[in-house]
Structure formats: structure tokens, C-alpha cells
Write a protein that holds these residues in place. Structure first.
Motif, PDB file in Angstrom:
ATOM      1  N   VAL A 103       0.527  -1.506   0.087  1.00  0.00           N
ATOM      2  CA  VAL A 103       0.473  -0.191  -0.138  1.00  0.00           C
ATOM      3  C   VAL A 103       0.926   1.111  -0.252  1.00  0.00           C
ATOM      4  N   ALA A 104       1.781   1.373   1.172  1.00  0.00           N
ATOM      5  CA  ALA A 104       2.649   2.571   1.334  1.00  0.00           C
ATOM      6  C   ALA A 104       3.260   2.229  -0.220  1.00  0.00           C
ATOM      7  N   THR A 105       3.838   1.075  -1.127  1.00  0.00           N
ATOM      8  CA  THR A 105       4.718   1.270  -2.220  1.00  0.00           C
ATOM      9  C   THR A 105       3.531   2.394  -3.447  1.00  0.00           C
ATOM     10  N   GLU A 106       2.345   2.018  -3.421  1.00  0.00           N
ATOM     11  CA  GLU A 106       1.342   1.890  -4.154  1.00  0.00           C
ATOM     12  C   GLU A 106       0.999   3.670  -4.024  1.00  0.00           C
ATOM     13  N   ILE A 107       0.774   4.324  -2.535  1.00  0.00           N
ATOM     14  CA  ILE A 107       0.701   5.511  -2.492  1.00  0.00           C
ATOM     15  C   ILE A 107       1.857   6.928  -2.483  1.00  0.00           C
ATOM     16  N   GLN A 108       3.430   5.859  -2.712  1.00  0.00           N
ATOM     17  CA  GLN A 108       4.613   6.774  -2.969  1.00  0.00           C
ATOM     18  C   GLN A 108       4.833   6.528  -4.671  1.00  0.00           C
ATOM     19  N   ALA A 109       4.273   5.574  -5.481  1.00  0.00           N
ATOM     20  CA  ALA A 109       4.609   5.763  -6.621  1.00  0.00           C
ATOM     21  C   ALA A 109       3.223   6.579  -7.342  1.00  0.00           C
TER      22      ALA A 109
END
Length: 89
Positions: A79-85
Motif C-alpha cells: 500500500v505504501a509503495t503504491e501511494i508513493q508511486a
């Protein structure tokens, strides 16, 4: 509380669903459901020996157990990776 006993008693007297509904204050669809379920279990009036209202309700309206689902726990790293992307310019 359901008025199953009264519905069965009035039905045994030959009264119609409409009349039973009016006399008991139970909706016509509910009266019809009570009578259908009683017929499925071959229950009539008078009730079988030893059967009380609570046992009658359990027989006719046994709760259908639904399997409890296990909650899905998100992978917070993804989730964090998707938000950052998504937030990148």
C-alpha cells in the motif's frame, strides 16, 4: 415474538390467510410463510406433544449459520509503495 401458535390455531379453524392476518396483526406474507414452513415440517394444530413455542420457532426458523469470513489484512508495505508511486511527479 412471532405469533406462530395463533396462526396455526386459526388456520386449523379453516380461516384464510387474510383473516388470520387481520386477527393476529401479522402481515399476510408472514402468515403465509409461517403456514408454508409448518407444512414443510408437517406441523399443525394442536402442536405435537411436548413442543412449546420456543421449540416450534427453532424448528421452523432455525438460524442458518453462515461461515465467518476471515478479514483480509492488507499488505501495508505494498500500500505504501503504491501511494508513493502515485504521488511521484
Amino acid at each position: 415474538m412471532r405469533k406462530i401458535e395463533e396462526v396455526l390455531r386459526l388456520s386449523a379453524q379453516g380461516k384464510s390467510v387474510r383473516v388470520i392476518s387481520r386477527e393476529t396483526g401479522v402481515s399476510r406474507p408472514s402468515v403465509a410463510t409461517y403456514l408454508e414452513k409448518a407444512a414443510e415440517h408437517e406441523i399443525g394444530w394442536p402442536l405435537p406433544a411436548g413442543m412449546d413455542v420456543q421449540a416450534l420457532e427453532q424448528l421452523l426458523f432455525a438460524a442458518v449459520e453462515t461461515p465467518k469470513s476471515t478479514p483480509v489484512i492488507p499488505n501495508w508495505q505494498e500500500v505504501a509503495t503504491e501511494i508513493q508511486a502515485h504521488n511521484r511527479p
